[in-house]
Design a protein around this motif. Sequence first.
Motif, PDB file in Angstrom:
ATOM      1  N   LEU A   4      18.042-102.620 -78.872  1.00 13.03           N
ATOM      2  CA  LEU A   4      19.306-103.332 -78.695  1.00 13.03           C
ATOM      3  C   LEU A   4      19.841-103.780 -80.048  1.00 13.03           C
ATOM      4  CD1 LEU A   4      18.326-105.689 -75.710  1.00 13.03           C
ATOM      5  CD2 LEU A   4      19.109-103.328 -75.635  1.00 13.03           C
ATOM      6  N   ALA A   5      21.127-103.494 -80.309  1.00 19.10           N
ATOM      7  CA  ALA A   5      21.770-103.920 -81.555  1.00 19.10           C
ATOM      8  C   ALA A   5      23.040-104.684 -81.218  1.00 19.10           C
ATOM      9  CB  ALA A   5      22.097-102.702 -82.426  1.00 19.10           C
ATOM     10  N   ASP A   6      22.991-105.997 -81.424  1.00 15.62           N
ATOM     11  CA  ASP A   6      24.135-106.868 -81.138  1.00 15.62           C
ATOM     12  C   ASP A   6      24.006-108.094 -82.033  1.00 15.62           C
ATOM     13  OD1 ASP A   6      25.824-108.955 -79.810  1.00 15.62           O
ATOM     14  OD2 ASP A   6      26.091-107.374 -78.321  1.00 15.62           O
ATOM     15  N   ASP A   7      25.114-108.503 -82.658  1.00 11.84           N
ATOM     16  CA  ASP A   7      25.028-109.624 -83.589  1.00 11.84           C
ATOM     17  C   ASP A   7      24.970-110.987 -82.898  1.00 11.84           C
ATOM     18  OD1 ASP A   7      27.700-109.264 -82.799  1.00 11.84           O
ATOM     19  OD2 ASP A   7      28.470-110.255 -84.587  1.00 11.84           O
ATOM     20  N   GLN A   8      25.217-111.039 -81.594  1.00 15.68           N
ATOM     21  CA  GLN A   8      25.146-112.311 -80.875  1.00 15.68           C
ATOM     22  C   GLN A   8      23.769-112.433 -80.225  1.00 15.68           C
ATOM     23  OE1 GLN A   8      28.857-111.492 -78.581  1.00 15.68           O
ATOM     24  NE2 GLN A   8      29.450-113.523 -79.288  1.00 15.68           N
ATOM     25  N   ALA A   9      22.958-113.336 -80.763  1.00 18.83           N
ATOM     26  CA  ALA A   9      21.576-113.474 -80.297  1.00 18.83           C
ATOM     27  C   ALA A   9      21.498-113.775 -78.806  1.00 18.83           C
ATOM     28  CB  ALA A   9      20.865-114.569 -81.096  1.00 18.83           C
ATOM     29  N   LEU A  10      22.423-114.591 -78.314  1.00 19.99           N
ATOM     30  CA  LEU A  10      22.412-114.967 -76.901  1.00 19.99           C
ATOM     31  C   LEU A  10      22.663-113.739 -76.018  1.00 19.99           C
ATOM     32  CD1 LEU A  10      22.105-117.538 -75.202  1.00 19.99           C
ATOM     33  CD2 LEU A  10      24.587-117.760 -75.220  1.00 19.99           C
ATOM     34  N   VAL A  11      23.643-112.935 -76.390  1.00 17.98           N
ATOM     35  CA  VAL A  11      23.963-111.715 -75.635  1.00 17.98           C
ATOM     36  C   VAL A  11      22.794-110.741 -75.699  1.00 17.98           C
ATOM     37  CG1 VAL A  11      25.471-109.684 -75.557  1.00 17.98           C
ATOM     38  CG2 VAL A  11      26.447-111.940 -75.961  1.00 17.98           C
ATOM     39  N   ARG A  12      22.244-110.591 -76.901  1.00 18.04           N
ATOM     40  CA  ARG A  12      21.120-109.675 -77.100  1.00 18.04           C
ATOM     41  C   ARG A  12      19.923-110.093 -76.235  1.00 18.04           C
ATOM     42  NH1 ARG A  12      20.961-110.278 -82.393  1.00 18.04           N
ATOM     43  NH2 ARG A  12      18.973-111.368 -82.481  1.00 18.04           N
ATOM     44  N   GLY A  13      19.641-111.400 -76.234  1.00 20.49           N
ATOM     45  CA  GLY A  13      18.534-111.922 -75.437  1.00 20.49           C
ATOM     46  C   GLY A  13      18.750-111.726 -73.948  1.00 20.49           C
ATOM     47  N   ALA A  14      19.996-111.928 -73.512  1.00 15.42           N
ATOM     48  CA  ALA A  14      20.314-111.761 -72.091  1.00 15.42           C
ATOM     49  C   ALA A  14      20.166-110.297 -71.679  1.00 15.42           C
ATOM     50  CB  ALA A  14      21.732-112.250 -71.807  1.00 15.42           C
ATOM     51  N   LEU A  15      20.661-109.387 -72.528  1.00 16.55           N
ATOM     52  CA  LEU A  15      20.526-107.955 -72.236  1.00 16.55           C
ATOM     53  C   LEU A  15      19.058-107.557 -72.163  1.00 16.55           C
ATOM     54  CD1 LEU A  15      23.265-106.294 -74.508  1.00 16.55           C
ATOM     55  CD2 LEU A  15      23.218-106.325 -72.014  1.00 16.55           C
ATOM     56  N   ALA A  16      18.265-108.053 -73.117  1.00 17.80           N
ATOM     57  CA  ALA A  16      16.835-107.724 -73.142  1.00 17.80           C
ATOM     58  C   ALA A  16      16.148-108.224 -71.881  1.00 17.80           C
ATOM     59  CB  ALA A  16      16.182-108.331 -74.383  1.00 17.80           C
ATOM     60  N   ALA A  17      16.486-109.451 -71.466  1.00 17.06           N
ATOM     61  CA  ALA A  17      15.867-110.028 -70.272  1.00 17.06           C
ATOM     62  C   ALA A  17      16.242-109.248 -69.022  1.00 17.06           C
ATOM     63  CB  ALA A  17      16.274-111.494 -70.143  1.00 17.06           C
ATOM     64  N   LEU A  18      17.524-108.926 -68.879  1.00 23.37           N
ATOM     65  CA  LEU A  18      17.997-108.210 -67.686  1.00 23.37           C
ATOM     66  C   LEU A  18      17.428-106.795 -67.609  1.00 23.37           C
ATOM     67  CD1 LEU A  18      21.726-109.367 -67.691  1.00 23.37           C
ATOM     68  CD2 LEU A  18      20.025-109.906 -65.928  1.00 23.37           C
ATOM     69  N   LEU A  19      17.496-106.082 -68.727  1.00 23.34           N
ATOM     70  CA  LEU A  19      17.008-104.697 -68.721  1.00 23.34           C
ATOM     71  C   LEU A  19      15.491-104.653 -68.597  1.00 23.34           C
ATOM     72  CD1 LEU A  19      19.403-103.241 -71.431  1.00 23.34           C
ATOM     73  CD2 LEU A  19      19.474-102.779 -68.981  1.00 23.34           C
ATOM     74  N   GLY A  20      14.810-105.673 -69.128  1.00 21.53           N
ATOM     75  CA  GLY A  20      13.355-105.742 -69.044  1.00 21.53           C
ATOM     76  C   GLY A  20      12.845-105.930 -67.625  1.00 21.53           C
ATOM     77  N   LEU A  21      13.715-106.366 -66.725  1.00 17.51           N
ATOM     78  CA  LEU A  21      13.325-106.538 -65.320  1.00 17.51           C
ATOM     79  C   LEU A  21      13.216-105.206 -64.590  1.00 17.51           C
ATOM     80  CD1 LEU A  21      15.592-109.588 -64.354  1.00 17.51           C
ATOM     81  CD2 LEU A  21      13.112-109.607 -64.727  1.00 17.51           C
ATOM     82  N   GLU A  22      13.824-104.164 -65.153  1.00 21.29           N
ATOM     83  CA  GLU A  22      13.798-102.841 -64.508  1.00 21.29           C
ATOM     84  C   GLU A  22      12.426-102.193 -64.725  1.00 21.29           C
ATOM     85  OE1 GLU A  22      16.392-101.546 -62.743  1.00 21.29           O
ATOM     86  OE2 GLU A  22      17.496-103.418 -63.072  1.00 21.29           O
ATOM     87  N   HIS A  23      11.892-101.579 -63.679  1.00 26.47           N
ATOM     88  CA  HIS A  23      10.533-101.031 -63.727  1.00 26.47           C
ATOM     89  C   HIS A  23      10.366 -99.883 -64.720  1.00 26.47           C
ATOM     90  CE1 HIS A  23      12.493 -98.105 -61.111  1.00 26.47           C
ATOM     91  NE2 HIS A  23      11.499 -97.283 -61.376  1.00 26.47           N
ATOM     92  N   ASP A  24      11.458 -99.188 -65.042  1.00 25.58           N
ATOM     93  CA  ASP A  24      11.343 -98.000 -65.893  1.00 25.58           C
ATOM     94  C   ASP A  24      11.976 -98.170 -67.269  1.00 25.58           C
ATOM     95  OD1 ASP A  24      13.880 -98.196 -64.810  1.00 25.58           O
ATOM     96  OD2 ASP A  24      14.156 -96.033 -64.585  1.00 25.58           O
ATOM     97  N   LEU A  25      12.378 -99.407 -67.614  1.00 30.02           N
ATOM     98  CA  LEU A  25      13.005 -99.662 -68.917  1.00 30.02           C
ATOM     99  C   LEU A  25      12.150-100.636 -69.721  1.00 30.02           C
ATOM    100  CD1 LEU A  25      16.760-100.190 -67.868  1.00 30.02           C
ATOM    101  CD2 LEU A  25      15.584 -98.044 -68.385  1.00 30.02           C
ATOM    102  N   GLU A  26      12.010-100.343 -71.014  1.00 24.77           N
ATOM    103  CA  GLU A  26      11.240-101.222 -71.895  1.00 24.77           C
ATOM    104  C   GLU A  26      12.026-101.447 -73.187  1.00 24.77           C
ATOM    105  OE1 GLU A  26       6.981-101.346 -74.330  1.00 24.77           O
ATOM    106  OE2 GLU A  26       7.634 -99.485 -73.370  1.00 24.77           O
ATOM    107  N   VAL A  27      12.302-102.712 -73.499  1.00 21.77           N
ATOM    108  CA  VAL A  27      12.989-103.041 -74.751  1.00 21.77           C
ATOM    109  C   VAL A  27      11.936-103.100 -75.860  1.00 21.77           C
ATOM    110  CG1 VAL A  27      14.383-104.748 -75.988  1.00 21.77           C
ATOM    111  CG2 VAL A  27      14.815-104.307 -73.548  1.00 21.77           C
ATOM    112  N   VAL A  28      12.036-102.155 -76.805  1.00 18.35           N
ATOM    113  CA  VAL A  28      11.023-102.067 -77.866  1.00 18.35           C
ATOM    114  C   VAL A  28      11.493-102.684 -79.174  1.00 18.35           C
ATOM    115  CG1 VAL A  28       9.896-100.057 -76.878  1.00 18.35           C
ATOM    116  CG2 VAL A  28      11.783 -99.719 -78.505  1.00 18.35           C
ATOM    117  N   GLY A  29      12.778-103.069 -79.254  1.00 16.73           N
ATOM    118  CA  GLY A  29      13.273-103.678 -80.478  1.00 16.73           C
ATOM    119  C   GLY A  29      14.656-104.259 -80.315  1.00 16.73           C
ATOM    120  N   GLU A  30      14.950-105.254 -81.175  1.00 13.80           N
ATOM    121  CA  GLU A  30      16.263-105.893 -81.190  1.00 13.80           C
ATOM    122  C   GLU A  30      16.660-106.137 -82.638  1.00 13.80           C
ATOM    123  OE1 GLU A  30      16.629-109.468 -78.801  1.00 13.80           O
ATOM    124  OE2 GLU A  30      14.871-108.884 -77.629  1.00 13.80           O
ATOM    125  N   VAL A  31      17.925-105.865 -82.961  1.00 11.59           N
ATOM    126  CA  VAL A  31      18.456-106.180 -84.293  1.00 11.59           C
ATOM    127  C   VAL A  31      19.832-106.823 -84.156  1.00 11.59           C
ATOM    128  CG1 VAL A  31      17.178-104.355 -85.497  1.00 11.59           C
ATOM    129  CG2 VAL A  31      19.457-103.871 -84.612  1.00 11.59           C
TER     130      VAL A  31
END
Length: 201
Positions: free
Chosen positions: A6-33
């Motif tokens: 995930l690449a987004d300059d807004q930490a809050l948005v980035r964190g929310a995206l990571a949390a939401l996508l991380g709930l999916e059984h077949d998706l894994e967030v491996v990095g954020e910038v």
Amino acid sequence: MIRLLLADDQALVRGALAALLGLEHDLEVVGEVGRGDEVLDAVERTGPDVVLLDVEMPGMDGITVAEKLHAAHPGVRILMVTTFGRPGYLRRAIDAGASGFVVKDTPARELADAVRRVQMGLRVIDPGLAAETLTAGTSPLTAREREVLVAAADGAPASAIAKRLHLSEGTVRNHLSSAIGKTGTSTRAEAVRAAERLGWL
């Protein structure tokens, strides 16, 4: 598992995206910038399958990142996820190698589905934005006219723009005049606003 960066300059948005996508059984967030110029290094480090890119980021804008990423790692899929649903951005992102373009208010389930479809090699585009892009057409601005308009955005006089871009003052005035005509506006400030609104800058 589909590995995501995930690449987004807004930490809050980035964190929310990571949390939401991380709930999916077949998706894994491996990095954020949080910066565009950190993406390529992060891709080398984390080996994602899909990179979710914001358009407007410090260091390097998302469309430029998409172009560099596509050239360096053509197998990595790119999904633009942005607040700025502008027609010109969509066309430029697709030309740069992005496989998808969605806006940030896309429901989480739809975003997860967009990631899966992009990973499968399909193209995913926000339907409202796709229709708007077809109506708006391609940007009529030349590369030099875009450059001059970007330089004019801060209200600098033609002489200062000429020095900054190593052009003659007359050439700058000609490019500004042409850009004003192509955007159907009356002043360069209006031309800048119109071009920004359409995602041509």
